[in-house]
Scaffold this active site. Structure first.
Site, PDB file in Angstrom:
ATOM      1  CE  LYS A  37       4.541  -3.646   8.625  1.00  0.00           C
ATOM      2  NZ  LYS A  37       4.078  -4.288   9.827  1.00  0.00           N
ATOM      3  CG  ASP A  38       5.360   4.243   9.042  1.00  0.00           C
ATOM      4  OD1 ASP A  38       5.790   3.070   9.354  1.00  0.00           O
ATOM      5  OD2 ASP A  38       5.816   5.174   9.942  1.00  0.00           O
ATOM      6  CE  LYS A  39      -2.923   9.062   4.983  1.00  0.00           C
ATOM      7  NZ  LYS A  39      -3.868  10.208   5.373  1.00  0.00           N
ATOM      8  CD  GLN A  61       5.129   6.212  13.547  1.00  0.00           C
ATOM      9  OE1 GLN A  61       5.364   7.146  14.429  1.00  0.00           O
ATOM     10  NE2 GLN A  61       5.813   5.663  12.897  1.00  0.00           N
ATOM     11  CE  LYS A  68      -0.645   0.177   5.080  1.00  0.00           C
ATOM     12  NZ  LYS A  68       0.269   1.496   5.140  1.00  0.00           N
TER      13      LYS A  68
END
Length: 717
Positions: A354-356, A448, A325
């Protein structure tokens, strides 16, 4: 001299933290463990500058092709609607020992409207899709376990109740009932209970000291006011059968208010057992958009029940895949996939978030979706900058933490010296990287973890949930930021009006979580109970995420206090991990040791062995000033008696232990001039040869690359 400088730095950080009046620990107020100067730079100029690749339990990168064939077709089960249907066992098929044909006719007359019904387009996955050997035994149980007199009384009682209901007259006085007498054998009682409820779903059975008492099922009658008697009958048979992984579908319904009433009834009466969802009817006409309500057992509600023979033979379909993604949150990606595949978000499992703003690769498993079905959506999801590959059949779902770690490939742009630092930039960068490579970094949870909002952070929602402040937690979740965009305008409207239906019309379609919550609030209302039901629109992993965020915030504060109080010394009352090979945050209590006075004097342990507890009901606390600090903080937040369980949301938080220091592994880097890099920051203007740093490293599970970079650069992002 250097240690004194480090001590002042740590002390200064904690003093800044204490000055935070709303007890919020800001990322910029956390401490450093190393004492180099650092440098400035920019991370995440674009998603391609921050690549995250999950490392599975075998130590393999999940973006690499799987060695085995992508499809294991021999193991893939057919979709549920491909199973052959068996003849349904109606009342007229029953054989009652020593019964006359007259008695059988009485039963058929009373039960004629209960036979061979189809409640909706999907019968293949409901309790009525066939009759197993075990169910046939239940069907004959009335004849084999009841004598002639009790059989006749049961049939007559059923007829009397039905006739009374059909005449529209109310049952006055105490609810009628009669006893079938005592049945000493426990297995026979269980079979008889189920057999009666399957044959007469408008009746219920109650056990009293080995006695079986039969009564009218008033909830059945109540449901008949909302749906047809055919549907009510099939629904209660479905509930009684308790088939694992089965579902029940009501008939298509175009009336939204009527569907809302059905949702409300099922969730009010059986919400702890089942969950309901609305879906567009398969192959519906665009001019007549019917919607069906699907009911499914909650996973934990039937997890420990005995499986029927058929459920034992039919395994649940689990399909594993790698999700790629770009610039999208994990939860949002799951919501999008769920809509396309016609499942719910809780059908997906994963090892971690997971990170954006990054390109990320992670392992996932989805239930009830075949590899072929997943393969077919590849083109549709590319418009969301997503991709799925390494698709294969597996035997089970993933669990949180089921990974070895993550690999990072990061570009840091626009490198420059700290203010008032005139040293050679390349030397500063080399010094910083080597320092953290050997000494490590404070193992903080990254920003985050707490969301990127300025007004509300995820830990505040978690605290409200722990205190069972359900309405407050929902309002916090829907609190807008000071931005004028459709999402925040919708949130602002909700807080002003509490009009869930109106807010839904304003909330963009891509906000899957917000819309799911609002749909539940529209259905159940903005009450304490309604907000509980609204939280159940989120999968368990998402509900527990908010409580973990609060625990993470407290851990961050605790490690800053620990370093400010004792520095890098290991002191009496500290907790240390004795299992050097154990996974972080998975240490059992018997591997966590309380440091003694003698061990402190002998310098028996090093700082990299020290752990601190992440809040929960099954952890021990340090026996020194840090332990007292934990108690003061819990009291401050109103959790001095908290058991870290939220029964209404089915959340249990046992807690764990986390090392206070971590080190990056397999670290490599390269300094390069900006114009030599293929990927440019959007809108960037290059004035001469600007230095950029390409850095790669591995971190253990639950460690944050931004925290490691912060230690290297001595710079907050």
């Amino acid at each position: 001299m250097r240690s004194a400088r480090l001590w002042r730095l740590v002390k200064h950080c904690y003093l800044r933290m204490e000055e935070d009046t709303d007890f919020r620990i800001r990322f910029s107020s956390l401490c450093f463990i190393t004492d180099h100067v650092g440098f400035h730079g920019t991370i995440k100029s674009s998603p391609s500058d921050f690549v995250v690749i999950e490392i599975d339990e075998r130590g393999q990168l999940v973006n690499k092709a799987i060695d085995e064939p992508t499809y294991k077709m021999s193991k893939v089960l057919p979709e549920p609607n491909n199973f052959a249907k068996k003849t349904k066992l109606g009342f007229q098929n029953l054989v009652f020992e020593e019964e006359s044909s007259q008695k059988v006719n009485i039963l058929v007359q009373c039960s004629d409207d209960e036979q061979n019904h189809q409640s909706g387009p999907e019968k293949e996955d409901t309790s009525n899709d066939g009759t197993s050997k075990g169910e046939e035994e239940k069907a004959y149980a009335l004849g084999s376990l009841l004598d002639e007199k009790n059989n006749e009384r049961l049939n007559q009682f059923a007829c009397d109740i039905k006739e009374k209901w059909n005449s529209k007259s109310e049952l006055t006085g105490p609810s009628p009932e009669f006893s079938l007498g005592r049945i000493l054998d426990k297995n026979q009682r269980a079979i008889l209970h189920s057999a009666i409820r399957q044959k007469f779903p408008f009746l219920i059975t109650v056990g009293k000291n080995s006695e079986i008492v039969v009564k009218p099922n008033l909830e059945y009658k109540e449901l008949c006011h909302l749906v047809s008697e055919e549907e009510a009958s099939d629904f209660f048979k479905y509930l009684d059968a308790k088939k694992e992984n089965s579902k029940f579908t009501f008939k298509p319904d175009t009336n939204k208010d009527h569907r809302k009433a059905v949702h409300h009834f099922v969730n009010k009466k059986f919400g702890n057992l089942v969950e309901t969802k609305s879906f567009p009817e398969a192959n519906y006409n665009a001019g007549n958009p019917n919607t069906v309500i699907t009911v499914r057992f909650r996973e934990k509600a039937h997890k420990h029940r005995k499986r029927s023979v058929e459920c034992q033979e039919r395994k649940v379909i689990y399909t594993a895949f790698t999700l790629q993604k770009e610039n999208i949150e994990t939860f949002e990606a799951i919501g999008f996939l769920a809509v396309i595949l016609g499942v719910i978000p809780s059908d997906f499992s994963y090892a971690g978030l997971k990170d954006k703003k990054a390109i990320t690769y992670q392992a996932m498993v989805v239930r009830k979706v075949t590899p072929e079905r997943l393969k077919n959506i590849e083109k549709e999801i590319k418009k969301k900058r997503m991709n799925v590959f390494n698709i294969r059949s597996v035997d089970d779902s993933l669990r949180l933490g089921q990974l070895k770690g993550n690999h990072f490939d990061i570009v840091i742009r626009n490198l420059k010296n700290q203010i008032n630092d005139s040293a050679n930039l390349r030397e500063r960068i080399l010094e910083a990287i080597e320092n953290v490579k050997h000494k490590g970094f404070v193992n903080y949870y990254g920003p985050q973890r707490f969301g990127m909002g300025r007004k509300v952070h995820t830990d505040q929602i978690g605290l409200a949930l722990l205190k069972s402040e359900m309405v407050k937690s929902v309002k916090l979740f829907l609190t807008p930021e000071d931005l004028d965009d459709p999402v925040n305008r919708a949130k602002k409207y909700f807080l002003q009006t509490e009009d869930a239906k109106g807010t839904l019309s304003l909330m963009p379609e891509f906000k899957v979580r917000e819309r799911a919550l609002l749909e539940s609030l529209h259905r159940f209302g903005m009450t304490e109970e309604g907000c509980i039901q609204a939280w159940f629109s989120f999968p368990h992993s998402m509900r527990i995420f908010y409580i973990h965020a609060y625990s993470s915030k407290i851990w961050n504060e605790a490690v800053s206090y620990r370093l400010a109080t004792y520095g890098s010394r290991v002191v009496e009352g500290d907790l240390v991990c004795l299992d050097e090979d154990g996974d972080d945050e998975q240490f059992p209590n018997n591997k966590v040791h309380l440091v003694t006075e003698e061990e402190e004097s002998a310098n028996a342990y090093a700082i990299h062995q020290v752990v601190l507890p992440v809040l929960g009901y099954n952890v021990q606390y340090p026996k020194n000033k840090v332990g007292l600090w934990y108690q003061e903080v819990l009291s401050r937040d109103g959790l001095q008696t908290c058991r870290f369980k939220v029964p209404t949301l089915k959340l249990n938080v046992p807690g764990c232990y986390r090392k206070i220091l971590k080190q990056p592994r397999n670290l490599s880097y390269q300094l390069i001039e900006e114009h030599d890099i293929d990927v440019k920051a959007e809108g960037s203007h290059i004035d001469g040869a600007t230095l950029s740093l390409l850095i790669s490293f591995d971190l253990d599970a639950s460690c944050y690359a931004t925290v490691c970079l912060r230690e290297i650069m001595k710079h907050d992002f």
